[in-house]
Design an enzyme around this catalytic site. Structure first.
Site, short mmCIF file in Angstrom:
data_model
loop_
_atom_site.label_atom_id
_atom_site.label_comp_id
_atom_site.label_asym_id
_atom_site.label_seq_id
_atom_site.Cartn_x
_atom_site.Cartn_y
_atom_site.Cartn_z
N THR A 185 65.74 -1.20 -56.01
CA THR A 185 66.07 -2.60 -56.76
C THR A 185 67.28 -3.21 -56.15
OG1 THR A 185 65.30 -1.31 -58.71
CG2 THR A 185 66.63 -3.33 -59.18
N CYS A 226 90.64 0.74 -41.99
CA CYS A 226 90.75 2.20 -42.10
C CYS A 226 92.20 2.62 -41.76
CB CYS A 226 89.67 2.80 -41.51
SG CYS A 226 89.49 2.30 -39.71
N ASN A 237 86.91 -7.50 -35.06
CA ASN A 237 87.71 -7.77 -35.95
C ASN A 237 89.04 -7.31 -35.96
OD1 ASN A 237 86.02 -4.95 -35.82
ND2 ASN A 237 87.45 -4.29 -37.47
N ALA A 262 78.99 -10.20 -47.14
CA ALA A 262 79.57 -11.35 -48.02
C ALA A 262 80.81 -11.16 -48.39
CB ALA A 262 78.90 -11.30 -49.52
N HIS A 263 81.41 -10.30 -48.66
CA HIS A 263 82.80 -10.10 -48.82
C HIS A 263 83.91 -10.70 -47.94
CE1 HIS A 263 84.20 -6.15 -46.79
NE2 HIS A 263 83.06 -6.40 -46.76
N GLN A 283 82.18 -10.75 -38.64
CA GLN A 283 83.42 -11.51 -38.83
C GLN A 283 83.11 -13.13 -38.46
OE1 GLN A 283 86.39 -10.63 -39.90
NE2 GLN A 283 85.93 -8.37 -40.12
N GLY A 340 77.41 -4.98 -44.15
CA GLY A 340 77.59 -5.07 -42.66
C GLY A 340 77.01 -3.58 -42.03
C1 LIG Z 1 82.99 -6.45 -37.34
C2 LIG Z 1 82.63 -5.51 -38.55
N1 LIG Z 1 81.56 -4.93 -38.78
C3 LIG Z 1 80.98 -4.36 -39.78
C4 LIG Z 1 81.76 -4.22 -40.76
C5 LIG Z 1 81.30 -3.45 -41.95
O1 LIG Z 1 81.02 -4.21 -43.27
P1 LIG Z 1 80.80 -3.55 -44.69
O2 LIG Z 1 82.11 -2.94 -44.77
O3 LIG Z 1 80.25 -4.71 -45.66
O4 LIG Z 1 79.86 -2.48 -44.50
C6 LIG Z 1 82.81 -4.84 -40.78
C7 LIG Z 1 83.93 -4.55 -41.88
O5 LIG Z 1 85.34 -4.39 -41.78
C8 LIG Z 1 83.28 -5.57 -39.68
O6 LIG Z 1 84.65 -6.05 -39.60
#
Ligand SMILES: Cc1ncc(COP(=O)(O)O)c(C=O)c1O
Length: 377
Positions: free
Chosen positions: A236, A328, A150, A199-200, A178, A70
């Site tokens: 790659t 965080c 989030n 994806a996670h 999200q 993201g």
């Molecule tokens: C709303 C939002 N944007 C961006 C991200 C960042 O994604 P990534 O950790 O895969 O870079 C997150 C992950 O916590 C998120 O919740």
């Protein structure tokens, strides 16, 4: 029993996804850019993953570009959008994810771009009238507003915002990290120019995501190098990540009608149990409004108490993994820019519980009981 209720930070990998990835870790190891058979097999698998994702989101495969997640997708869309369209004004909100907030702060300083923050109501909802006024003053701005927050789970009316942006000819980016895999996205209908996914967040692997970039609003690349991803992202490809991402998204949408009400049930159960067991409990943002927030996120607001400062630490000791708002800030209730923006003088405690298809009602009940023990109420 250890209980994981931090699914907005990341979700466990679905074993079905792992099975789909395995051959690309062991047997099909070729470089997709190689023109020999080893390479061609892998290239074909990547392109079929891209096609699958495009079908699920109702866009064209050429509009899907794989990234490391993201953060990279947000950085690319914002940086590329600003440069490609000579953006002078950016309209955003004070509660965006750091991937957007920090990128915009950096770009606005470096390129002397004006940053305008849209007003929010007391629950953290975007004031669409104010957005309209800002767009009147600054047409052709870049608008960056997240689809779902989030930390507090608030959902944006992305369609209404996309209509406003289209009316004012603004470039519209939405951080959908999200919501992809949790809500259907019809990108033919929603007039957004760029979205981001990881994806996670939907039981896929970490370190892989994608961006959608609308074909009539192309932008410059961010990572320069080889011609991969139609020269939009050199390097790659993360092959097994891409395979896992497409599989995870396929499963997410295949099972959405089953999992969405199940997870929503867990969330409403937790709301009820908390109300019954924790005196004075309330909820941050829209998170207790089941129609206006993510069904995966509940941000609990606890009355002021000495226990609050060590709450996440104590919950962890009691076997509960949760967060203070964002990943965080785990281990501390301080540090959420979202909660500080919405509740500047609040001394209340905050715990974000976030749910997935793997959670159970028993886990919800135990988590509430452990929270009660930690608060000594
Ligand atoms: C709303 C939002 N944007 C961006 C991200 C960042 O994604 P990534 O950790 O895969 O870079 C997150 C992950 O916590 C998120 O919740």
């Amino acid at each position: 029993m250890r209980i994981y209720l931090d699914n907005a930070a990341t979700t466990p990998l679905d074993p079905e996804v792992f099975e789909a990835m395995k051959p690309f870790m062991l047997e099909d190891f070729g470089n997709p850019s190689s023109t020999h058979a080893h390479g061609r097999t892998v290239r074909a698998a990547i392109e079929s993953a891209r096609k699958k994702i495009a079908e699920l989101l109702n866009c064209t495969p050429g509009e899907i570009i794989f990234t490391s997640g993201g953060t990279e997708a947000d950085n690319t869309i914002l940086t590329g959008g600003i440069i490609s369209y000579s953006v002078q004004n950016i309209i955003t909100s004070p509660i965006e994810h750091h991937a957007v907030e920090e990128t915009l702060n950096h770009l606005s300083k470096k390129k002397h771009i004006h940053l305008h923050k849209v007003n929010l109501d007391k629950h953290g909802n975007v004031d669409l009238q104010h957005l309209d006024q800002l767009l009147h003053k600054h047409p052709s701005a870049l608008v960056s507003l997240m689809h779902a927050n989030n930390e507090i789970g608030n959902l944006l009316d992305i369609e209404a915002v996309s209509e406003l942006c289209s009316h004012h000819k603004a470039y519209f980016h939405s951080d959908t990290v999200q919501t992809v895999g949790h809500y259907p996205h019809n990108l033919k209908k929603i007039k957004v120019h760029g979205i981001a996914a990881a994806a996670h967040k939907f039981h896929g692997p970490k370190g892989i995501g994608f961006m959608f970039i609308r074909k009539d609003k192309k932008i410059q690349s961010f990572i320069h190098g080889g011609p991969q991803e139609r020269s939009m992202r050199g390097g790659t490809e993360n092959v097994y990540g891409i395979i896992g991402l497409a599989k995870a998204l396929e499963i997410a949408y295949r099972d959405l009608d089953k999992h969405k009400p199940y997870i929503l049930g867990l969330k409403s159960r937790m709301i009820e149990k908390l109300k019954q067991n924790i005196p004075g409990v309330t909820f941050h943002g829209n998170s207790a409004d089941l129609d206006k927030s993510l069904y995966t996120v509940l941000n609990v607001c606890l009355p002021e108490s000495d226990q609050n400062s060590m709450l996440l630490f104590n919950l962890d000791l009691h076997g509960i993994s949760a967060s203070g708002g964002s990943a965080c800030s785990s281990g501390a209730t301080a540090g959420s820019h979202v909660l500080s923006a919405l509740y500047p003088d609040s001394k209340k405690g905050a715990v974000r519980f976030s749910f997935s298809k793997y959670n159970t009602e028993t886990e919800i009940d135990v988590a509430v009981e452990k929270l009660r023990e930690c608060l000594s109420v």
